[in-house]
Design a protein around this motif. Structure first.
Motif, PDB file in Angstrom:
ATOM      1  N   VAL A  41       1.631   1.780  13.559  1.00 14.64           N
ATOM      2  CA  VAL A  41       0.196   1.647  13.831  1.00 14.64           C
ATOM      3  C   VAL A  41      -0.619   2.293  12.721  1.00 14.64           C
ATOM      4  CG1 VAL A  41      -1.662   2.345  15.390  1.00 14.64           C
ATOM      5  CG2 VAL A  41       0.483   1.465  16.329  1.00 14.64           C
ATOM      6  N   LEU A  42      -0.198   3.459  12.266  1.00 17.33           N
ATOM      7  CA  LEU A  42      -0.920   4.151  11.202  1.00 17.33           C
ATOM      8  C   LEU A  42      -0.900   3.343   9.910  1.00 17.33           C
ATOM      9  CD1 LEU A  42      -2.455   6.705  10.461  1.00 17.33           C
ATOM     10  CD2 LEU A  42      -0.280   7.768   9.844  1.00 17.33           C
ATOM     11  N   PHE A  43       0.234   2.728   9.593  1.00 11.57           N
ATOM     12  CA  PHE A  43       0.319   1.894   8.389  1.00 11.57           C
ATOM     13  C   PHE A  43      -0.618   0.686   8.490  1.00 11.57           C
ATOM     14  CE2 PHE A  43       2.237  -1.952   6.552  1.00 11.57           C
ATOM     15  CZ  PHE A  43       2.140  -1.631   5.209  1.00 11.57           C
ATOM     16  N   VAL A  44      -0.602   0.016   9.637  1.00 15.06           N
ATOM     17  CA  VAL A  44      -1.459  -1.164   9.817  1.00 15.06           C
ATOM     18  C   VAL A  44      -2.928  -0.777   9.728  1.00 15.06           C
ATOM     19  CG1 VAL A  44      -2.153  -2.973  11.427  1.00 15.06           C
ATOM     20  CG2 VAL A  44       0.273  -2.410  11.161  1.00 15.06           C
ATOM     21  N   MET A  45      -3.283   0.346  10.363  1.00 19.37           N
ATOM     22  CA  MET A  45      -4.681   0.782  10.333  1.00 19.37           C
ATOM     23  C   MET A  45      -5.101   1.181   8.925  1.00 19.37           C
ATOM     24  SD  MET A  45      -6.037   0.248  13.179  1.00 19.37           S
ATOM     25  CE  MET A  45      -7.579   1.033  12.710  1.00 19.37           C
ATOM     26  N   SER A  46      -4.198   1.796   8.168  1.00 18.56           N
ATOM     27  CA  SER A  46      -4.551   2.150   6.792  1.00 18.56           C
ATOM     28  C   SER A  46      -4.846   0.897   5.972  1.00 18.56           C
ATOM     29  CB  SER A  46      -3.417   2.952   6.150  1.00 18.56           C
ATOM     30  OG  SER A  46      -2.278   2.133   5.927  1.00 18.56           O
ATOM     31  N   LEU A  47      -4.059  -0.162   6.198  1.00 15.43           N
ATOM     32  CA  LEU A  47      -4.281  -1.419   5.487  1.00 15.43           C
ATOM     33  C   LEU A  47      -5.620  -2.037   5.878  1.00 15.43           C
ATOM     34  CD1 LEU A  47      -3.238  -3.648   3.620  1.00 15.43           C
ATOM     35  CD2 LEU A  47      -2.047  -4.637   5.583  1.00 15.43           C
ATOM     36  N   VAL A  48      -5.907  -2.036   7.178  1.00 15.02           N
ATOM     37  CA  VAL A  48      -7.164  -2.618   7.655  1.00 15.02           C
ATOM     38  C   VAL A  48      -8.352  -1.813   7.148  1.00 15.02           C
ATOM     39  CG1 VAL A  48      -8.535  -3.113   9.713  1.00 15.02           C
ATOM     40  CG2 VAL A  48      -6.084  -3.638   9.690  1.00 15.02           C
ATOM     41  N   VAL A  49      -8.284  -0.485   7.284  1.00 14.25           N
ATOM     42  CA  VAL A  49      -9.401   0.373   6.868  1.00 14.25           C
ATOM     43  C   VAL A  49      -9.654   0.246   5.382  1.00 14.25           C
ATOM     44  CG1 VAL A  49     -10.076   2.781   6.571  1.00 14.25           C
ATOM     45  CG2 VAL A  49      -9.173   2.017   8.766  1.00 14.25           C
ATOM     46  N   PHE A  50      -8.595   0.313   4.579  1.00 11.83           N
ATOM     47  CA  PHE A  50      -8.774   0.243   3.127  1.00 11.83           C
ATOM     48  C   PHE A  50      -9.334  -1.106   2.705  1.00 11.83           C
ATOM     49  CE2 PHE A  50      -7.608  -0.065  -1.310  1.00 11.83           C
ATOM     50  CZ  PHE A  50      -7.808   1.217  -1.776  1.00 11.83           C
TER      51      PHE A  50
END
Length: 345
Positions: free
Chosen positions: A35-44
């Motif tokens: 989840v943290l990896f996916v959110m980092s991709l979305v946020v960035f």
């Protein structure tokens, strides 16, 4: 015979004793990492679609060569996927980039501001419980009284009134008109047992009252409703009737029998809500110029300081992941069916 039964249960896929908890925790940790990896991709990706930081870093009348130099210095001339890959490599090593405005690591700036936000959130939580719990219990013990109607009506207002409007009204009334409390800032701080806080000085307390109360209002309304619902439910149970039949004083019934039973769901909810107090204190911190994370991220948004915004959003995601992970582990310890059902899925 018992050994044969145990072997058959193990062969049927029943987890061996002692292993389900470890498997449950590892599965939750892996889910959190994904989840943290996916959110980092979305946020960035999303933050790179909003504006151009170079416009805030250079003079509008600068030469194109100067603008291109600034863009190269901050790595903004590279494709988004290359920027994200460099960000991801840095994040793995604990580096979320340097602030465009301050020229310092984003995590270092957040670490400096976090104690102020933590202090504000903790104060708001204490106010919520101190005010909301007695009012909710009173409303539950006297469900048809006029006082209860006033309390419940006030809780509706607490949920409905926008935080920013209430903060402005509090400043006008208590700071401008009455002159009782300061308008903004954290005030004087002091250190006690290694903890630096405004709560340890009189000037700091005066600065803390308005923002903490403003942040706590919504939570006060929530605690009132939870405490009232729990009180009404528990007071109708048989063990309360038995306590009354024994002739116990109403005060003892409330403190010894009622409170322990209604506090369990309230504490559970407030444990998660504490994360929201930390993460979403941005409006309150902006109104009262409280030098916390919220004020930092608002300034970063205004100045298109991408590293600060990305670091803050990932901090919020991580905070909620950790809180949910802790709650899941506690539930799994209290109820083994939670982890066994998770194994089946």
């Amino acid at each position: 015979m018992n050994e044969g039964l145990a072997r058959r249960m193990s062969a049927a896929g029943q987890p061996a004793k002692g292993t389900p908890m470890l498997a449950f925790v590892l599965r939750r940790v892996m889910q959190s990492v994904v989840v943290l990896f996916v959110m980092s991709l979305v946020v960035f990706s999303m933050i790179n679609l909003v504006g151009d930081p170079v416009d805030m870093l250079v003079n509008p009348e600068s030469l194109p060569e100067e603008i291109d130099r600034v863009r190269r210095d901050f790595g903004l001339d590279q494709p988004v996927h290359v920027q994200y890959w460099k960000f991801l490599l840095g994040a793995i090593s604990g580096d979320l980039g340097k602030s465009f405005i301050f020229g310092r690591p984003a995590l270092a700036l957040m670490a400096e501001r976090f104690p102020a936000t933590l202090e504000l959130a903790t104060s708001a939580l204490v106010i919520s419980v101190t005010v909301g719990l007695p009012l909710g219990v009173y409303a539950g013990l006297r469900p048809d009284g006029w006082g209860t109607r006033i309390i419940m009506g006030g809780s509706v207002l607490g949920i409905s009134i926008p935080t920013f409007w209430l903060g402005l009204m509090m400043i006008i009334v208590f700071s401008v008109v009455l002159g009782w409390l300061p308008v903004s800032g954290r005030g004087e701080t002091s250190r006690f047992l290694g903890i630096e806080s405004s709560a340890f000085t009189l000037d700091g307390l005066r600065h803390l009252v308005l923002p903490a109360t403003n942040l706590a209002l919504f939570k006060i309304a929530m605690v009132i409703r939870l405490a009232r619902a729990g009180t009404v439910e528990v007071m109708a149970l048989d063990f309360i009737r038995f306590a009354r039949a024994k002739g116990l004083a109403p005060r003892r019934i409330v403190l010894a029998h009622l409170m322990p039973n209604i506090l369990i769901p309230i504490v559970t909810v407030l444990g998660i809500e504490f994360g929201t107090l930390i993460a979403f204190a941005t409006v309150t911190e902006s109104i009262f110029a409280w030098p916390g994370l919220g004020k930092l991220v608002i300034d970063a948004i205004v100045n298109l300081d991408r590293p600060i915004v990305v670091a803050y959003l990932l901090f919020v995601v991580t905070l909620f992941l950790v809180l949910n992970l802790v709650v899941d582990i506690i539930y799994a310890l209290l109820d083994p069916r939670v982890r066994l059902q998770g194994d089946e899925t």
